[in-house]
Write a protein that holds these residues in place. Sequence first.
Motif: not given
Length: 200
Positions: A98-119
């Motif tokens: 909702y515009g509360m975050f500076t999304c385009s700036d990777t120095s502020k918002l960091s995202i990682d999606v990864s597959v792991v072998s198990g919980f």
Amino acid sequence: AHMHKRRSWLGKLLAPALRRARQFGRDERGVTVIEFAFLALPFFTIVAATLETSLVFLGGQVLDSAVDDASRLVRTGQAQTAGYTDTDFRKAICDGLYGMFTCSDTSKLSIDVSVVSGFDAATMGYPLDTGTKCTATKCDWTLAEGYSAGVGSDVVLVQVYYKWPTVVNLPGFNFQTLPDGTRLLGASRVFRNEPFACSD
């Protein structure tokens, strides 16, 4: 008699000044202004701290909700079917902020999606450098950004972190957790993808 005359003369000379001093002592017209001056700083500090506390908690809840909604796209296979990239997944998260975050700036918002072998293998470390690279001007991410949504039945770990800017940084009212004056907000999800039939 001479001494009495001198005291009388001195009393007449000082009488107007003493009268004004007594009137000044009884005058209460400026009391409210003085009291307000003493109370204004702590009052407005508490108001500002209350507002900032509310914004920090609201930001944390909004981030958590956005990560939950975006993770559902991966878990149900919608992201894989649509051929999502890291940019698409970032946009899916940003759409829920909702515009509360500076999304385009990777120095502020960091995202990682990864597959792991198990919980059991879904471990999360601190996402920022705690050494000399974290200074009063910036803190570098140690979390390697990536996007791997996996296939049906894979276990996926989603981690999202944001450096929330703080305003009130006074002793006792300091919300920053990082040397650069920001507060680290984070949200994560660990889930097993539904057994859908599409692949990356």
